[in-house]
Design a protein around this motif. Structure first.
Motif, PDB file in Angstrom:
ATOM      1  N   ILE A 146       1.673   9.168  -5.567  1.00  0.00           N
ATOM      2  CA  ILE A 146       1.727   7.967  -4.739  1.00  0.00           C
ATOM      3  C   ILE A 146       0.406   7.851  -3.980  1.00  0.00           C
ATOM      4  CG2 ILE A 146       2.898   6.825  -2.827  1.00  0.00           C
ATOM      5  CD1 ILE A 146       5.419   8.381  -3.612  1.00  0.00           C
ATOM      6  N   PRO A 147      -0.265   6.700  -4.049  1.00  0.00           N
ATOM      7  CA  PRO A 147      -1.525   6.552  -3.315  1.00  0.00           C
ATOM      8  C   PRO A 147      -1.304   6.580  -1.809  1.00  0.00           C
ATOM      9  CG  PRO A 147      -0.858   4.459  -4.294  1.00  0.00           C
ATOM     10  CD  PRO A 147       0.073   5.504  -4.847  1.00  0.00           C
ATOM     11  N   LEU A 148      -2.344   6.979  -1.090  1.00  0.00           N
ATOM     12  CA  LEU A 148      -2.267   7.026   0.367  1.00  0.00           C
ATOM     13  C   LEU A 148      -2.197   5.620   0.949  1.00  0.00           C
ATOM     14  CD1 LEU A 148      -4.935   9.709   1.389  1.00  0.00           C
ATOM     15  CD2 LEU A 148      -2.458   9.960   1.366  1.00  0.00           C
ATOM     16  N   LYS A 149      -1.427   5.475   1.990  1.00  0.00           N
ATOM     17  CA  LYS A 149      -1.401   4.225   2.753  1.00  0.00           C
ATOM     18  C   LYS A 149      -2.336   4.294   3.954  1.00  0.00           C
ATOM     19  CE  LYS A 149       1.786   2.307   0.210  1.00  0.00           C
ATOM     20  NZ  LYS A 149       1.454   1.150  -0.659  1.00  0.00           N
ATOM     21  N   ASP A 150      -2.672   5.518   4.362  1.00  0.00           N
ATOM     22  CA  ASP A 150      -3.520   5.740   5.540  1.00  0.00           C
ATOM     23  C   ASP A 150      -4.986   5.662   5.120  1.00  0.00           C
ATOM     24  OD1 ASP A 150      -4.938   6.705   7.725  1.00  0.00           O
ATOM     25  OD2 ASP A 150      -3.451   8.241   8.206  1.00  0.00           O
ATOM     26  N   MET A 151      -5.628   4.507   5.359  1.00  0.00           N
ATOM     27  CA  MET A 151      -7.006   4.338   4.939  1.00  0.00           C
ATOM     28  C   MET A 151      -7.934   5.313   5.665  1.00  0.00           C
ATOM     29  SD  MET A 151      -9.502   0.977   5.150  1.00  0.00           S
ATOM     30  CE  MET A 151      -8.328  -0.068   4.306  1.00  0.00           C
ATOM     31  N   GLY A 152      -7.699   5.541   6.934  1.00  0.00           N
ATOM     32  CA  GLY A 152      -8.539   6.467   7.692  1.00  0.00           C
ATOM     33  C   GLY A 152      -8.507   7.865   7.130  1.00  0.00           C
ATOM     34  N   ARG A 153      -7.325   8.310   6.728  1.00  0.00           N
ATOM     35  CA  ARG A 153      -7.205   9.640   6.131  1.00  0.00           C
ATOM     36  C   ARG A 153      -7.958   9.710   4.810  1.00  0.00           C
ATOM     37  NH1 ARG A 153      -1.462  12.153   4.026  1.00  0.00           N
ATOM     38  NH2 ARG A 153      -2.296  14.031   3.002  1.00  0.00           N
ATOM     39  N   PHE A 154      -7.826   8.651   4.000  1.00  0.00           N
ATOM     40  CA  PHE A 154      -8.539   8.642   2.725  1.00  0.00           C
ATOM     41  C   PHE A 154     -10.048   8.660   2.950  1.00  0.00           C
ATOM     42  CE2 PHE A 154     -10.947   6.413  -0.492  1.00  0.00           C
ATOM     43  CZ  PHE A 154     -10.611   7.120  -1.626  1.00  0.00           C
ATOM     44  N   ILE A 155     -10.535   7.857   3.880  1.00  0.00           N
ATOM     45  CA  ILE A 155     -11.978   7.792   4.124  1.00  0.00           C
ATOM     46  C   ILE A 155     -12.501   9.151   4.571  1.00  0.00           C
ATOM     47  CG2 ILE A 155     -13.740   6.793   5.639  1.00  0.00           C
ATOM     48  CD1 ILE A 155     -12.148   4.176   5.511  1.00  0.00           C
ATOM     49  N   VAL A 182      -5.877  11.050  -3.407  1.00  0.00           N
ATOM     50  CA  VAL A 182      -6.477  12.297  -2.956  1.00  0.00           C
ATOM     51  C   VAL A 182      -5.697  13.469  -3.543  1.00  0.00           C
ATOM     52  CG1 VAL A 182      -7.086  13.742  -0.981  1.00  0.00           C
ATOM     53  CG2 VAL A 182      -7.231  11.259  -0.771  1.00  0.00           C
ATOM     54  N   VAL A 183      -6.407  14.447  -4.085  1.00  0.00           N
ATOM     55  CA  VAL A 183      -5.808  15.726  -4.467  1.00  0.00           C
ATOM     56  C   VAL A 183      -6.132  16.714  -3.351  1.00  0.00           C
ATOM     57  CG1 VAL A 183      -5.886  17.661  -6.083  1.00  0.00           C
ATOM     58  CG2 VAL A 183      -5.930  15.314  -6.952  1.00  0.00           C
ATOM     59  N   GLU A 184      -5.106  17.354  -2.810  1.00  0.00           N
ATOM     60  CA  GLU A 184      -5.285  18.265  -1.676  1.00  0.00           C
ATOM     61  C   GLU A 184      -4.708  19.639  -1.990  1.00  0.00           C
ATOM     62  OE1 GLU A 184      -5.079  15.536   2.300  1.00  0.00           O
ATOM     63  OE2 GLU A 184      -3.179  15.851   1.245  1.00  0.00           O
ATOM     64  N   GLN A 185      -5.213  20.621  -1.271  1.00  0.00           N
ATOM     65  CA  GLN A 185      -4.670  21.978  -1.316  1.00  0.00           C
ATOM     66  C   GLN A 185      -4.764  22.546   0.087  1.00  0.00           C
ATOM     67  OE1 GLN A 185      -6.847  24.951  -3.640  1.00  0.00           O
ATOM     68  NE2 GLN A 185      -4.910  25.847  -4.266  1.00  0.00           N
ATOM     69  N   ALA A 229     -10.295   9.416  -5.475  1.00  0.00           N
ATOM     70  CA  ALA A 229     -10.571   8.315  -6.397  1.00  0.00           C
ATOM     71  C   ALA A 229      -9.942   7.043  -5.849  1.00  0.00           C
ATOM     72  CB  ALA A 229     -10.028   8.610  -7.789  1.00  0.00           C
ATOM     73  N   ILE A 230     -10.538   5.923  -6.207  1.00  0.00           N
ATOM     74  CA  ILE A 230      -9.983   4.606  -5.900  1.00  0.00           C
ATOM     75  C   ILE A 230      -9.705   3.913  -7.223  1.00  0.00           C
ATOM     76  CG2 ILE A 230     -10.389   2.367  -4.804  1.00  0.00           C
ATOM     77  CD1 ILE A 230     -12.405   3.804  -2.961  1.00  0.00           C
ATOM     78  N   CYS A 231      -8.496   3.386  -7.374  1.00  0.00           N
ATOM     79  CA  CYS A 231      -8.130   2.633  -8.569  1.00  0.00           C
ATOM     80  C   CYS A 231      -7.787   1.209  -8.148  1.00  0.00           C
ATOM     81  CB  CYS A 231      -6.941   3.276  -9.281  1.00  0.00           C
ATOM     82  SG  CYS A 231      -6.510   2.480 -10.847  1.00  0.00           S
ATOM     83  N   VAL A 232      -8.519   0.240  -8.684  1.00  0.00           N
ATOM     84  CA  VAL A 232      -8.307  -1.168  -8.335  1.00  0.00           C
ATOM     85  C   VAL A 232      -7.592  -1.850  -9.489  1.00  0.00           C
ATOM     86  CG1 VAL A 232      -9.397  -3.338  -7.703  1.00  0.00           C
ATOM     87  CG2 VAL A 232     -10.346  -1.186  -6.855  1.00  0.00           C
ATOM     88  N   HIS A 233      -6.362  -2.292  -9.238  1.00  0.00           N
ATOM     89  CA  HIS A 233      -5.567  -2.990 -10.256  1.00  0.00           C
ATOM     90  C   HIS A 233      -5.841  -4.487 -10.142  1.00  0.00           C
ATOM     91  CE1 HIS A 233      -1.473  -4.803 -11.432  1.00  0.00           C
ATOM     92  NE2 HIS A 233      -2.237  -4.689 -12.513  1.00  0.00           N
TER      93      HIS A 233
END
Length: 266
Positions: free
Chosen positions: A135-144, A176-179, A187-191
């Motif tokens: 599931i993609p992140l909804k939190d843009m700040g966290r992704f950035i 985001v892949v995290e450990q 990665a960003i995927c634009v549909h």
């Protein structure tokens, strides 16, 4: 290394692509990675972004090989716009730029640098058979924050990247892949209709070669496939052998290339 004059402008061994196909991907790229300011001079698309230095966001993009009227005057106008933004005058040369403009820049001693490939892959069930659901992140700040860390970018780019992501009109998935709560890959995927565009793919330097890049690409594409995308595409620098190997193993093949040009230093 930059080249000038009589040296080859681009090392492209592929057949010349259909211009209609190139226009389709160029338009998708502009929608997926929007510049803050956009101006047209004839069919030259001038893109400028004060908050981010990326060449894609700060370049002149010629879109018609036949639009060669008053080249010198138009270059001068573009130079003034770039100077106002504090950006170096840069042309992004795709197959839509045409031979006449390239020859003019050659004659003026413009350098050639940073060649990239545009690649595509059919997006069917077989292509994403090994993909994990994510599931993609909804939190843009966290992704950035994760993207800046993975790319090794300066924190000063945060506002600019936030502005870019907030301006994307098609649906964008932030992956985001995290450990242990540490980002390993992003990665960003634009549909965008039947297209799935991949952007800003990166793996942390300390964790490369472990499959994180493949995982995040396939998970992103599965997300887009479930939303109706039927074709994936991306842009990658021509000298990034590791990334090219990954993308080709997934099924991507080259459509066309582009490169950048700048005038000689005064």
């Amino acid at each position: 290394m930059a080249t000038t004059g009589a040296e080859p402008a681009v090392s492209n061994a592929s057949p010349l692509p259909e211009l209609a196909k190139v226009r389709r991907y160029e338009a998708a790229g502009f929608r997926a990675w929007p510049a803050a300011a956009v101006h047209y001079d004839g069919t030259w698309l001038v893109r400028l972004t004060a908050g981010h230095p990326a060449k894609r966001l700060n370049s002149v993009n010629p879109l018609d090989p036949g639009d060669v009227v008053n080249i010198g005057e138009r270059i001068a106008r573009a130079a003034r716009r770039f100077d106002a933004y504090g950006r170096p005058l840069t042309f992004r040369m795709s197959p839509l730029s045409g031979v006449a403009l390239s020859r003019h820049l050659d004659a003026e001693g413009w350098s050639v640098f940073s060649e990239s490939l545009v690649m595509r892959a059919p997006l069917d069930d077989a292509a994403i058979a090994e993909a994990m659901d994510q599931i993609p992140l909804k939190d843009m700040g966290r992704f950035i924050g994760a993207a800046l860390k993975v790319h090794g970018s300066d924190a000063s780019l945060r506002p600019g990247l936030s502005e870019i992501l907030g301006s994307i009109q098609p649906e964008a998935g932030l992956f985001v892949v995290e450990q242990d709560e540490e980002p390993l890959a992003t990665a960003i995927c634009v549909h965008d209709g039947d297209l799935a565009g991949l952007f800003e793919i990166a793996t942390d330097a300390a964790h490369r070669g472990k499959g994180h890049g493949r995982r995040i690409v396939l998970s992103s594409l599965k997300w887009a496939r479930l939303r109706g995308a039927r074709e994936a595409w991306l842009q990658v620098e021509a000298d990034n052998e590791a990334a090219l190997g990954l993308y080709r193993s997934i099924g991507f093949s080259e459509i066309y290339r582009y490169h950048y040009r700048r005038p000689p230093e005064a």
